[in-house]
Design an enzyme around this catalytic site. Sequence first.
Site, PDB file in Angstrom:
ATOM      1  N   ILE A 145     -35.936  -0.510  38.800  1.00 32.96           N
ATOM      2  CA  ILE A 145     -35.902   0.794  38.119  1.00 32.96           C
ATOM      3  C   ILE A 145     -36.942   1.746  38.659  1.00 32.96           C
ATOM      4  CG2 ILE A 145     -36.028   1.959  35.871  1.00 32.96           C
ATOM      5  CD1 ILE A 145     -33.705   0.022  35.913  1.00 32.96           C
ATOM      6  N   CYS A 195     -46.099   9.728  37.339  1.00 29.37           N
ATOM      7  CA  CYS A 195     -47.148   8.950  36.673  1.00 29.37           C
ATOM      8  C   CYS A 195     -47.377   7.708  37.532  1.00 29.37           C
ATOM      9  CB  CYS A 195     -46.746   8.584  35.253  1.00 29.37           C
ATOM     10  SG  CYS A 195     -45.460   7.362  35.230  1.00 29.37           S
ATOM     11  N   ARG A 208     -40.784   9.794  38.820  1.00 25.33           N
ATOM     12  CA  ARG A 208     -40.198  10.146  37.510  1.00 25.33           C
ATOM     13  C   ARG A 208     -39.561  11.545  37.508  1.00 25.33           C
ATOM     14  NH1 ARG A 208     -42.894   6.885  33.695  1.00 25.33           N
ATOM     15  NH2 ARG A 208     -41.156   7.192  32.297  1.00 25.33           N
ATOM     16  N   ARG A 265     -45.191  12.283  29.292  1.00 27.57           N
ATOM     17  CA  ARG A 265     -43.984  12.632  30.044  1.00 27.57           C
ATOM     18  C   ARG A 265     -42.792  12.843  29.135  1.00 27.57           C
ATOM     19  NH1 ARG A 265     -42.230  12.192  34.119  1.00 27.57           N
ATOM     20  NH2 ARG A 265     -40.286  11.356  33.302  1.00 27.57           N
ATOM     21  N   ARG A 280     -51.353   4.054  23.737  1.00 29.43           N
ATOM     22  CA  ARG A 280     -50.147   4.896  23.741  1.00 29.43           C
ATOM     23  C   ARG A 280     -48.963   4.154  23.146  1.00 29.43           C
ATOM     24  NH1 ARG A 280     -48.379   6.720  29.210  1.00 29.43           N
ATOM     25  NH2 ARG A 280     -46.813   7.619  27.832  1.00 29.43           N
ATOM     26  N   ASP A 296     -39.598  -2.642  31.065  1.00 26.58           N
ATOM     27  CA  ASP A 296     -40.822  -2.561  30.252  1.00 26.58           C
ATOM     28  C   ASP A 296     -41.358  -3.932  29.863  1.00 26.58           C
ATOM     29  OD1 ASP A 296     -39.916   0.470  28.415  1.00 26.58           O
ATOM     30  OD2 ASP A 296     -40.600   0.115  30.460  1.00 26.58           O
ATOM     31  N   LYS A 339     -41.831   2.977  19.848  1.00 27.36           N
ATOM     32  CA  LYS A 339     -42.338   4.219  20.469  1.00 27.36           C
ATOM     33  C   LYS A 339     -41.186   4.986  21.110  1.00 27.36           C
ATOM     34  CE  LYS A 339     -44.244   4.047  24.742  1.00 27.36           C
ATOM     35  NZ  LYS A 339     -43.612   4.924  25.719  1.00 27.36           N
ATOM     36  N   ASN A 340     -40.340   4.268  21.856  1.00 24.51           N
ATOM     37  CA  ASN A 340     -39.309   4.952  22.649  1.00 24.51           C
ATOM     38  C   ASN A 340     -38.096   5.370  21.844  1.00 24.51           C
ATOM     39  OD1 ASN A 340     -41.023   4.779  24.756  1.00 24.51           O
ATOM     40  ND2 ASN A 340     -39.947   3.124  25.813  1.00 24.51           N
TER      41      ASN A 340
END
Length: 420
Positions: free
Chosen positions: A329, A116, A121, A92, A399, A307, A22-23
């Site tokens: 983070i 979020c 963010r 985002r 997502r 993550d 996804k990223n």
Amino acid sequence: MDKFEIVGGKALQGEVNISGAKNAALPIILATLLTSETVILHNVPDLRDVKTCFKLLTMMGKSYEQIGDNSFKISNAVTSNIAPYELVKTMRASILALGPLTAYLGAAEVSLPGGCAIGARPVDLHVKGLQEMGAQFELTDGYIRSSTHDGRLHGATIMMDKVSVTGTENLMMAASLAQGTTIIENAAREPEIVDLALFLKAMGANIKGEGSDTITIEGVEKLHECEYSIVSDRIEAGTYLIAAMASHGEVVCHNILPSTLDPVLVKLKKANALVEVKDNSIYLDMRNRDILPVDIITAPHPGFPTDMQAQFMVLNALAKGSSSITETIFENRFMHVPELIRMGANLSIQGNSVHCIGVDTLKGAQVMATDLRASASLVIAGLVAQGTTVVDRIYHMDRGYEHIERKIRALGGTIERISS
Ligand code: EPZ
């Protein structure tokens, strides 16, 4: 809102095919704004955020066509430089349109992404870097409006005050078409940054140093057509590895580059997993093996990925002993903790750390997902708990995890989606 009903207690066993990241897909899809020529992308994951990205592209005048299960053809020149609030508020990562639009059209209007669940963010590093490349900004009525003197950005040496993944990505994309040389210092080093750089180079960009903390980009006049296959998702793979571990099962993850998961594999082995890697697969065996407690501190790559923090917490919740998990983070990435406690975990939040004391079993319960990776940790907890767990608000999962029920059932897990 859809829910998952999960019956836990079975050891997961089997094989899972890892999808495109996804990223990596999100910045690469938005990087197609940098050319009017045709781009063909393969290994694009079937995710809600990807669909949102394509919708954003079409709102800006690009067109796309699905040419295979995970393959898309993107063409046309961008004609509008507006990324509207009603779309940006759902994703985002839309902020990744700012760099390409400012570089390609000389101006952009991108809604400020709200915060979020996991934190404020901010995007100040994105704006600051583009300002150093010659962009001017107005922040009015919730929109970031960029403009350039003569329609073109110029190279600059940019020291990122903090390591930012999408900040590095926005600046790398913008620098690809800027006049002159850009050096990004203190750049993010994630594998998804490397994948974006490889994609930009396939379009003719001149980039060196991706994957290190200093990336040098020589701007070019134009970027051209290309065909590219997106790297596989290290976080999806890590999620299934931990699910198999927590359930004392065994799994083979196919179509994954093991080196992208090194920081996670080190910790899984410390937690007593048997791990074997091949060129593009990872085997993990946890049958009849105790889970050992492992201290975790999240950090930018090549540190332990934030993550994977929520998923690893389920392992420590079931380990033989105590451990701590520190999140460096994001300022609010422990929303899965109260939900895991409701399932019987013995966890206590102390500032930006969680102290874990392992318990023998978790108990099924009604729980609520709050963000993408927290929902992944609740699904893992449900798969290993005694009894039935209902995870609410699983649109978060859709997502970032492609065909999650199908993949879990293929591993022997019992999971049903209840639409309501
Ligand atoms: C990317 O988010 C990922 N999202 C996140 O994945 C991931 O958790 C994060 O990187 C960290 O690895 C995508 O790639 C689409 P950052 P990003 O900018 O780029 C602060 C998931 O679950 N910061 O690296 O938004 C920020 O507040 C998602 O897949 C500023 O202060 O994260 C944070 O504390 C969640 N100013 C830190 O830097 C800025 O301008 C790192 O954020 C930008 C960031």
